[in-house]
Write an enzyme that holds these catalytic residues in place. Structure first.
Site, mmCIF file in Angstrom:
data_model
loop_
_atom_site.group_PDB
_atom_site.id
_atom_site.type_symbol
_atom_site.label_atom_id
_atom_site.label_comp_id
_atom_site.label_asym_id
_atom_site.label_seq_id
_atom_site.Cartn_x
_atom_site.Cartn_y
_atom_site.Cartn_z
ATOM 1 N N SER A 141 0.842 -1.195 0.000
ATOM 2 C CA SER A 141 0.000 0.000 0.000
ATOM 3 C C SER A 141 0.884 1.255 0.000
ATOM 4 C CB SER A 141 -0.958 -0.035 1.191
ATOM 5 O OG SER A 141 -1.959 0.951 1.083
ATOM 6 N N GLU A 160 -9.321 -4.094 -4.654
ATOM 7 C CA GLU A 160 -8.504 -3.186 -3.853
ATOM 8 C C GLU A 160 -9.305 -2.109 -3.114
ATOM 9 O OE1 GLU A 160 -5.488 -3.182 -3.010
ATOM 10 O OE2 GLU A 160 -4.265 -4.275 -4.452
ATOM 11 N N HIS A 170 -8.071 -5.119 -0.179
ATOM 12 C CA HIS A 170 -6.774 -4.478 -0.020
ATOM 13 C C HIS A 170 -6.064 -5.003 1.224
ATOM 14 C CE1 HIS A 170 -3.861 -1.212 -0.316
ATOM 15 N NE2 HIS A 170 -4.081 -0.888 0.941
#
Length: 558
Positions: free
Chosen positions: A243, A369, A479
């Site tokens: 991330s 995501e 995610h």
């Protein structure tokens, strides 16, 4: 002596006695005391820069003075100041039944999954502005002559939150020993939110933008200077992140004209690539909000004023600015921005210019995501409202033609939304799956694909996508879910270890992972059939939609 009183622990006779049962490493003229458990020795909370407090707040990190005395490296240092949401991101508009279902399924699974790799505490632990510390997990038999490859982890958290103590690299080091490919795991804390990524004219003029990235770079220099003492090879460093951490990794590849300065030789990115973010003028609103929130509005020099206000006042001002789970979601107040120093142009423009470190890299993503980042917009329920949201926050300069085209390429049909391949399920609101699809492509899939399209064929590249957990309500292949397969075991963990050792993820019994090339844009694909082996698919999904969105954001970064 070091000017690091709160993160450096000098424990006198206790530390000397402790050395009898723990491994010790000499740095400069100091003895650093760690703890050994089984085959792993930990060295935690070692300061790698002077405390960014007082007049050092909102300044570039300064290297430490030489170490001396005894350093107690048995506990993690405090987390850098966090920017937390005001509550759970699912808004009341979702209804109590939906909220209960979400909490009892998705969140419970998420918490249990993360617990597999959390090292000490499920939250960030104690916070302190004096937070620039580094940690190492090392095979206990390593010596300065071992020269082992080094894996440097950069945590995620939207550049707003995160800490090293939440990630236990021990299982990775254990597995590397089992594979006969031992490595050293390193992680560092870096400044976040307005403490580390404040933008605006005042910040650019003072050349103190992207301080969190400068912190990371300072930690990488620390590794070059000291890693041999722990058994590592400074010429065999791989940087790895997820991330915001993966985005950070990509930006280390872009800075300095693409010259890595010998700080790393490979890069591994999970759910992050060079973003379509704009320059410091876009961040002026956040700067002005912090100035107003700290009472510095009337100061002749607002930046100097911000350095003088109390820690509590500064942190309270941060808490009153939007968070990643606020209504604006992925249009964040504190992303890295063009500052003229670390980033001399928009990240994707630097990619286009070829200002990229020519090192082998892996970059991959999860299929869904943006599901968790689309929970804050459930009150947007009509196509008209969706269009207005996109025009206002994402594409204010887009023509009516292109905006209408985006609306068609990201249709209202919930069967085409994210979580993908789940039909009419998971429609928390009429626009939820549409939001998740649009935002996932804008921030994750589009930048990943653009980076690969620009660099494949010019340097060795590999990519993956995980489609596991599709059964998870509302989130699907969410995610950060892929971290379970790097930190907690599985194919990605082995691929990561192979890559750190040989700059190629292939090796051992893992299925062959072909390179990503212009003619064969291969995606290693992980699916819910856990008994099956990864398969290969082509990186061509939603090609027209992602291409248009990428081009619009390239011209009009957020």
């Amino acid at each position: 002596m070091l000017d690091n009183s709160s993160t450096m622990h000098f424990t006198g006779l206790f530390a000397l006695a402790f050395a009898a049962v723990s491994n010790a490493v000499v740095l400069d003229s100091a003895k650093v005391i760690g703890t050994s458990t089984g085959r792993i020795t930990k060295y935690l909370g070692i300061p790698y820069a002077k405390p960014p407090i007082g007049d050092r707040r909102l300044r570039l990190p300064e290297p430490n003075n030489p170490y001396s005395g005894v350093v107690d490296a048995t506990v993690y240092g405090p987390a850098c100041p966090q920017h937390r949401p005001g509550g759970f991101p699912l808004p009341p508009a979702a209804g109590s039944d939906v909220r209960d279902l979400f909490v009892n399924t998705s969140v419970k699974y998420l918490a249990e999954g993360r617990a597999r790799w959390i090292d000490e505490t499920p939250d960030s632990g104690p916070e302190n502005e004096d937070c620039l510390s580094i940690n190492l997990q090392v095979p206990s038999e390593a010596t300065p002559s071992s020269r082992l490859p080094v894996l440097v982890w950069i945590y995620g958290g939207g550049f707003e939150a995160g800490t090293t103590r939440m990630y236990n690299g021990g299982p990775i080091v254990e597995r590397s020993i089992d594979l006969g490919e031992p490595i050293i795991y390193v992680s560092m804390n870096y400044r976040l939110n307005a403490f580390g990524f404040l933008a605006g004219k005042e910040i650019r003029d003072a050349k103190v933008g992207n301080l969190g990235l400068h912190d990371q770079r300072e930690a990488l220099r620390w590794v070059q200077k000291y890693i041999v003492s722990f058994g590592g090879d400074p010429q065999k460093v791989t940087i790895w992140g997820e991330s915001a951490g993966a985005i950070s990794v990509s930006l280390h590849m872009l800075t300095n004209g693409g010259d890595a300065n010998g700080l790393f030789r490979g890069a591994f990115m999970q759910s992050g690539a060079p973003l379509p973010v704009g320059d410091h003028s876009v961040g002026q609103k956040a700067y002005d909000a912090i100035v107003a929130g700290t009472g510095c509005s009337g100061a002749l020099d607002t930046l100097s004023c911000l350095r003088k206000v109390s820690y509590g006042a500064f942190k309270a001002a941060v808490a009153n600015t939007p968070y990643i789970f606020s209504y604006q979601s992925l249009i964040q107040p504190y992303p890295p921005r063009v500052d003229g120093v670390f980033l001399t142009d928009h990240p994707q423009q630097l990619v286009k210019k070829g200002s990229v470190a020519k090192v082998p890299f892996v970059t991959g993503s999860c299929d869904d995501e943006a599901t968790m980042f689309s929970l804050s917009t459930l009150n947007v329920t009509t196509s008209k409202e969706f269009k207005e949201y996109i025009k206002t926050l994402w594409l204010p300069k887009a023509s009516r033609y292109n905006l209408n085209k985006i609306m068609k390429l990201y249709p209202e049909d919930i069967e085409q939304g994210s979580p993908y391949d789940t039909g009419t399920l998971n429609a928390l609101s009429p626009q939820f799956k549409r939001f998740a699809s649009f935002q996932g492509d804008a921030i994750f899939q589009g930048p990943r694909r653009y980076f690969l399209q620009q660099r494949s064929g010019k340097q060795n590249t590999w990519s993956y996508i995980t489609k596991r957990l599709k059964w998870l309500p509302f989130l699907g292949s969410f995610h950060l879910s892929d971290l379970m397969y790097t930190y907690s075991g599985g194919e990605l963990q082995d691929y990561l270890i192979h890559f750190v050792n040989s700059l190629d993820p292939n090796g051992g019994d893992a299925p062959q992972w072909p390179k990503y090339t212009p003619s064969s844009p291969n995606l290693l694909t992980l699916k819910d059939d856990l008994a099956g082996r990864p398969t290969l698919t082509k990186d061509t999904f939603r090609s027209k939609a992602i291409e248009l969105l990428t081009q619009l954001l390239l011209k009009n970064p957020v």
